[in-house]
Design an enzyme around this catalytic site. Structure first.
Site, PDB file in Angstrom:
ATOM      1  N   ASN A 178       7.788  29.160  -1.116  1.00 13.48           N
ATOM      2  CA  ASN A 178       6.955  28.031  -1.542  1.00 13.48           C
ATOM      3  C   ASN A 178       7.677  26.693  -1.457  1.00 13.48           C
ATOM      4  O   ASN A 178       8.877  26.612  -1.730  1.00 13.48           O
ATOM      5  CB  ASN A 178       6.489  28.255  -2.998  1.00 13.48           C
ATOM      6  CG  ASN A 178       5.546  29.438  -3.114  1.00 13.48           C
ATOM      7  OD1 ASN A 178       4.782  29.721  -2.194  1.00 13.48           O
ATOM      8  ND2 ASN A 178       5.615  30.134  -4.237  1.00 13.48           N
ATOM      9  N   GLU A 211       6.083  19.765  -3.572  1.00 15.53           N
ATOM     10  CA  GLU A 211       5.017  19.688  -4.582  1.00 15.53           C
ATOM     11  C   GLU A 211       5.457  18.868  -5.800  1.00 15.53           C
ATOM     12  O   GLU A 211       4.683  18.093  -6.352  1.00 15.53           O
ATOM     13  CB  GLU A 211       4.614  21.095  -5.028  1.00 15.53           C
ATOM     14  CG  GLU A 211       3.907  21.859  -3.928  1.00 15.53           C
ATOM     15  CD  GLU A 211       3.717  23.329  -4.295  1.00 15.53           C
ATOM     16  OE1 GLU A 211       2.598  23.810  -4.169  1.00 15.53           O
ATOM     17  OE2 GLU A 211       4.687  23.975  -4.713  1.00 15.53           O
ATOM     18  N   LYS A 263       6.426  35.522  -0.472  1.00 14.63           N
ATOM     19  CA  LYS A 263       6.186  34.078  -0.605  1.00 14.63           C
ATOM     20  C   LYS A 263       7.432  33.236  -0.430  1.00 14.63           C
ATOM     21  O   LYS A 263       8.532  33.597  -0.857  1.00 14.63           O
ATOM     22  CB  LYS A 263       5.617  33.785  -1.994  1.00 14.63           C
ATOM     23  CG  LYS A 263       4.203  34.293  -2.175  1.00 14.63           C
ATOM     24  CD  LYS A 263       3.195  33.397  -1.501  1.00 14.63           C
ATOM     25  CE  LYS A 263       2.834  32.266  -2.442  1.00 14.63           C
ATOM     26  NZ  LYS A 263       1.922  31.330  -1.839  1.00 14.63           N
ATOM     27  N   HIS A 302      -8.211  11.384   9.344  1.00 17.55           N
ATOM     28  CA  HIS A 302      -9.132  12.239   8.562  1.00 17.55           C
ATOM     29  C   HIS A 302      -8.641  13.683   8.526  1.00 17.55           C
ATOM     30  O   HIS A 302      -9.438  14.610   8.395  1.00 17.55           O
ATOM     31  CB  HIS A 302     -10.565  12.186   9.113  1.00 17.55           C
ATOM     32  CG  HIS A 302     -11.076  10.797   9.327  1.00 17.55           C
ATOM     33  ND1 HIS A 302     -11.802  10.109   8.377  1.00 17.55           N
ATOM     34  CD2 HIS A 302     -10.933   9.948  10.370  1.00 17.55           C
ATOM     35  CE1 HIS A 302     -12.106   8.904   8.845  1.00 17.55           C
ATOM     36  NE2 HIS A 302     -11.576   8.775  10.053  1.00 17.55           N
ATOM     37  N   ASN A 341      17.333  -9.701 -29.988  1.00 11.71           N
ATOM     38  CA  ASN A 341      16.236  -9.997 -29.050  1.00 11.71           C
ATOM     39  C   ASN A 341      16.748 -10.463 -27.690  1.00 11.71           C
ATOM     40  O   ASN A 341      16.254 -10.030 -26.651  1.00 11.71           O
ATOM     41  CB  ASN A 341      15.292 -11.052 -29.642  1.00 11.71           C
ATOM     42  CG  ASN A 341      14.662 -10.584 -30.936  1.00 11.71           C
ATOM     43  OD1 ASN A 341      14.825  -9.435 -31.328  1.00 11.71           O
ATOM     44  ND2 ASN A 341      13.950 -11.472 -31.618  1.00 11.71           N
ATOM     45  N   TYR A 374       9.365 -12.392 -29.441  1.00 13.51           N
ATOM     46  CA  TYR A 374       9.673 -10.962 -29.525  1.00 13.51           C
ATOM     47  C   TYR A 374       8.724 -10.253 -30.495  1.00 13.51           C
ATOM     48  O   TYR A 374       8.394 -10.778 -31.564  1.00 13.51           O
ATOM     49  CB  TYR A 374      11.131 -10.753 -29.989  1.00 13.51           C
ATOM     50  CG  TYR A 374      11.474  -9.278 -30.109  1.00 13.51           C
ATOM     51  CD1 TYR A 374      11.877  -8.560 -28.992  1.00 13.51           C
ATOM     52  CD2 TYR A 374      11.342  -8.607 -31.323  1.00 13.51           C
ATOM     53  CE1 TYR A 374      12.161  -7.201 -29.087  1.00 13.51           C
ATOM     54  CE2 TYR A 374      11.614  -7.249 -31.417  1.00 13.51           C
ATOM     55  CZ  TYR A 374      12.018  -6.555 -30.304  1.00 13.51           C
ATOM     56  OH  TYR A 374      12.290  -5.213 -30.386  1.00 13.51           O
ATOM     57  N   SER A 407       8.055  33.885  -5.256  1.00  7.58           N
ATOM     58  CA  SER A 407       7.050  34.228  -6.252  1.00  7.58           C
ATOM     59  C   SER A 407       7.527  35.440  -7.035  1.00  7.58           C
ATOM     60  O   SER A 407       8.182  36.322  -6.482  1.00  7.58           O
ATOM     61  CB  SER A 407       5.729  34.548  -5.549  1.00  7.58           C
ATOM     62  OG  SER A 407       4.948  35.418  -6.358  1.00  7.58           O
ATOM     63  N   GLN A 449      10.159  -2.673 -27.801  1.00  5.12           N
ATOM     64  CA  GLN A 449      11.098  -1.551 -27.769  1.00  5.12           C
ATOM     65  C   GLN A 449      10.558  -0.406 -26.897  1.00  5.12           C
ATOM     66  O   GLN A 449      11.314   0.441 -26.425  1.00  5.12           O
ATOM     67  CB  GLN A 449      11.364  -1.063 -29.198  1.00  5.12           C
ATOM     68  CG  GLN A 449      12.340   0.077 -29.291  1.00  5.12           C
ATOM     69  CD  GLN A 449      12.798   0.305 -30.720  1.00  5.12           C
ATOM     70  OE1 GLN A 449      13.474  -0.531 -31.296  1.00  5.12           O
ATOM     71  NE2 GLN A 449      12.406   1.424 -31.307  1.00  5.12           N
TER      72      GLN A 449
END
Ligand code: ARG
Length: 486
Positions: free
Chosen positions: A305, A310, A303, A176, A130, A337, A297, A342
């Site tokens: 990306n 992301e 493409k 915004h 512990n 404990y 892609s 764990q």
């Protein structure tokens, strides 16, 4: 050290690997644990990465037992020799945990007994798994957060280097997600550096509180043996010892607090990622990614990306999840404990691993991206983003801001309906829209002028951005010095 992330055998120990069982608690049991229980309770597949720290605290504990005359001189040197040999074998992979080992402590005790014989059994006096696990996890995290700080600072530096090149590049500043006022693109990039510097500062604050040693608390009540927790603490680089042995083995604030810092850092990366996703669209077209940091892609040949951005955004979900997991585990746990504790390690390790993977990829993406300053600057004045400058010009002429706001509002409506920009309105039309709008307003209809004018501290004026950049660079150096000291 054998990293379970890269060592499939350690990750999935099999029964075939199993050495004779070395349970740390067999004496009062007449039957071995069921397979179902063993499978549920085993943690060695993920806590094995704590092995170096468990060995370090074992060395410190052995010295304290020796000082308490519970180990002879010979026993101590044999013990330290065996622990060193075990550490070498752990590092080289010669010694590995098996599925029978239950956890890192059990595995390492087996390794010690294999090398030292029954004297190895003396090491367990005065300590418990512990206080050991609470100590190991603190030791692990104190190293890991320093590596994390370096990775955060690398990202801060990549952003700062780009900012340095674009202090004088005007960009549309948004609120915004609408054009608001022109800003220096360098200022915008540094706005992402500031949160990262705060993250590092949070890790430093965290470290002050985490640097206390629970070792010596035993199972929960402390030890009746004449140990010296302050000595083990100092040997392990802690600044002090925990005040209360019950708290010492129950407390996981240090893990929760770390996970909060990690989750918040994840949120910061997500916000950077989101802006990069926007900036790479053909609608924005402000940045172009290096081929090494973009993906294609399988069906659309054209493409390119922004997957790194992301994933940086997506991984924040996982980091927030880890924080929530641990807080939920801790909520309502009685002292001291409980085995629930764990469940502290996987979220912590996952957060460390996630950030260690995301940060270098994002740093590389930002360091290698090309900024399309021409496109960015061209759209800086669009959306009537100099309207506030006109209003503030009128204020300087003595017009109450309320009236200035109203006059410029009419001007914007007029421009919208005639499909022209602010600077394209004739003097006569200006005067017709509002008597406040004299030809002098043209003086403020310049983007560089608008930037330079915002020279109050913290503003977007290039002179102020350069000052900010200097301070940021100093903070990065200071953070690195902390993270790499000793
Ligand atoms: N594997 C355990 C954990 O991670 C170590 C402590 C076990 N203590 C016990 N009393 N069973 O929490």
């Amino acid at each position: 050290m054998v990293d379970p992330a890269t060592n499939s055998e350690a990750r999935h120990p099999t029964v075939a690997d199993a050495a004779p069982a070395t349970r740390l608690w067999g004496g009062r049991f007449s039957a071995s644990p069921s397979e179902a229980l063993a499978k549920l309770s085993v943690s060695v597949q993920f806590d094995w990465r704590l092995a170096p720290h468990d060995l370090a605290s074992s060395r410190a504990h052995a010295r304290v037992l020796h000082r308490a005359q519970l180990l002879t001189d010979d026993e101590l040197s044999a013990m330290l020799g065996a622990l060193d040999a075990l550490e070498d074998d752990v590092r080289s992979g010669t010694f590995r945990p098996t599925i029978e080992d239950e956890d890192v402590h059990t595995a390492l005790e087996r390794g010690l007994l294999e090398r030292l014989g029954s004297t190895g059994g003396k090491l367990r006096a005065g300590r418990s798994r512990n206080d050991q696990i609470a100590t190991d996890l603190r030791l692990y995290l104190r190293v890991a957060v320093r590596q994390l700080a370096v990775a955060l600072l690398d990202l801060a530096e990549a952003l700062s280097d780009q900012a340095d090149r674009h202090v004088d590049t005007p960009a549309p500043g948004m609120t915004h997600l609408q054009h608001a006022q022109p800003v220096s693109f360098g200022h915008q990039l540094l706005a992402h550096v500031q949160p990262l510097l705060r993250d590092v500062s949070r890790l430093r604050d965290w470290d002050v509180r985490a640097a206390v040693s629970p070792l010596g608390a035993g199972a929960l009540a402390g030890s009746s043996l004449p140990l010296d927790p302050a000595r083990t603490a100092a040997e392990l680089g802690f600044t002090g010892v925990t005040e209360n042995s019950i708290d010492a083995v129950s407390d996981r604030d240090f893990a929760a607090e770390f996970l909060f810092v990690a989750a918040l850092a994840g949120v910061h990366l997500s916000r950077i990622g989101e802006e990069m996703v926007l900036w790479t669209t053909s609608e924005f077209g402000w940045i172009e990614l290096d081929d090494r940091y973009a993906t294609g892609s399988s069906i659309m040949p054209q493409k390119k990306n922004p997957d790194v951005a992301e994933l940086a955004r997506g991984k924040s979900g996982r980091l927030i999840g880890s924080l929530v997991t641990l807080l939920t585990v801790l909520k309502g746990l009685p002292l001291a404990y409980d085995r629930d504790l764990q469940e502290d390690k996987e979220p912590v390790f996952d957060a460390i691993d996630t950030l260690a993977t995301v940060l270098p990829a994002l740093t590389g993406t930002i360091g290698t991206m090309t900024v399309r300053a021409d496109r960015m600057s061209a759209s800086a004045p669009s959306g009537f983003s100099l309207a506030t400058d006109v209003a503030e010009h009128l204020v300087r002429q003595g017009v109450p801001f309320r009236d200035a706001h109203e006059a410029v509002g009419h001007l914007v409506v007029w421009c919208s309906s005639h499909d022209v920009d602010l600077h394209e309105v004739s003097d006569a039309d200006l005067a017709a829209i509002s008597p406040h709008l004299t030809p002098e307003v043209r003086a403020v209809l310049s983007v560089p002028g608008a930037l330079a004018a915002r020279s109050a501290p913290g503003g977007t004026a290039p002179s102020r951005v350069r000052e900010q950049l200097d301070r940021v660079r100093r903070a990065i150096t200071d953070g690195r010095a902390w993270a790499t000291a000793g």
